[in-house]
Design an enzyme around this catalytic site. Sequence first.
Site, PDB file in Angstrom:
ATOM      1  CE  LYS A 123      -3.720  -4.235   1.199  1.00  0.00           C
ATOM      2  NZ  LYS A 123      -4.441  -3.263   2.180  1.00  0.00           N
TER       3      LYS A 123
ATOM      4  CD  GLN B 142       3.855 -14.284  23.409  1.00  0.00           C
ATOM      5  OE1 GLN B 142       3.425 -15.343  23.906  1.00  0.00           O
ATOM      6  NE2 GLN B 142       3.067 -13.229  22.673  1.00  0.00           N
TER       7      GLN B 142
ATOM      8  CB  CYS C  90      -2.339  -2.269   5.369  1.00  0.00           C
ATOM      9  SG  CYS C  90      -3.787  -1.517   5.302  1.00  0.00           S
TER      10      CYS C  90
ATOM     11  CD  GLU D 278      -7.330  -0.083   2.807  1.00  0.00           C
ATOM     12  OE1 GLU D 278      -8.157   0.133   3.327  1.00  0.00           O
ATOM     13  OE2 GLU D 278      -6.095  -0.121   3.408  1.00  0.00           O
TER      14      GLU D 278
ATOM     15  CG  ASP E 102      -2.043  -1.040   1.172  1.00  0.00           C
ATOM     16  OD1 ASP E 102      -1.980  -1.818   0.260  1.00  0.00           O
ATOM     17  OD2 ASP E 102      -2.619  -1.269   1.948  1.00  0.00           O
TER      18      ASP E 102
ATOM     19  CE  LYS F  62      -8.740  -1.303   8.998  1.00  0.00           C
ATOM     20  NZ  LYS F  62     -10.063  -1.298   8.211  1.00  0.00           N
TER      21      LYS F  62
ATOM     22  CB  VAL G 108       2.271   2.474   4.812  1.00  0.00           C
ATOM     23  CG1 VAL G 108       3.564   2.946   5.015  1.00  0.00           C
ATOM     24  CG2 VAL G 108       1.611   2.621   3.724  1.00  0.00           C
ATOM     25  CB  THR G 109       0.152   2.274   8.784  1.00  0.00           C
ATOM     26  OG1 THR G 109      -1.242   1.677   9.358  1.00  0.00           O
ATOM     27  CG2 THR G 109      -0.286   3.575   7.862  1.00  0.00           C
TER      28      THR G 109
END
Length: 238
Positions: A134, A207, A167, A77, A29, A137, A162-163
């Site tokens: 698309k 994690q 997205c 987008e 995007d 997002k 971005v961002t």
Amino acid sequence: MAQEQLVRVPARPSAYTFEPATTALLVIDMQRDFLEPGGFGESLGNDVTLLRRTIAPLRGVLAAARAIGLTVVHTREGHLPDLSDCPPAKLQRGAPSRRIGDPGPNGRILIRGEYGHDIVDELAPTADEPVIDKPGKGAFYATDLDGLLGERSITSLLVTGVTTEVCVHTTVREANDRGYECLVLADCVGSYFPQFHAVGLAMIAAQGGIFGWVAESADLLAALTPSAGGGERRGGSR
């Protein structure tokens, strides 16, 4: 797979190793409506210069990816002119000075085919680079991205765009659920909110890399152009 075919990049939480033949650079995007004045991003009250900082490092990564023949995929987008693919929950969100579909200096905001919907000149796709349009997002939602990557035997993604927290994060989560291993390039993704950018990257690598890995573009470029002896290019396991 021969050991010499692997590229090893210093990353968080551990080194990220990939094979170029099965890796794609995903550019999310990088559109005028998000990065230039008069677009949707600015209409929400945001400072677009915070996103434009990603352009220079991303140009370097894009050039390197093209030089070694890496698969490059861009996303945009946006919505159909009649807004039939834009749900009311999205269309009515917030109180921007211009909503999706409203006229702006670069055409109707976030409408496919308009000047503002397209990718900034500095990162324009080449004729052979797929562009995924698309409506949401995430880059996998209501698109053929998964099929396109599957046809090319892609298993690893170098993620930019971005961002960071919207997205990019949504796409990385979607990719993770589908089995792709993602390396997010920290200086090649951006947010209108620096604190969201930092936390978004931390969440990806937390994690033990619950969604993926995070690295700087300079480390990727160094790994792609190793010194004599090829120390960094000969990687081990992730």
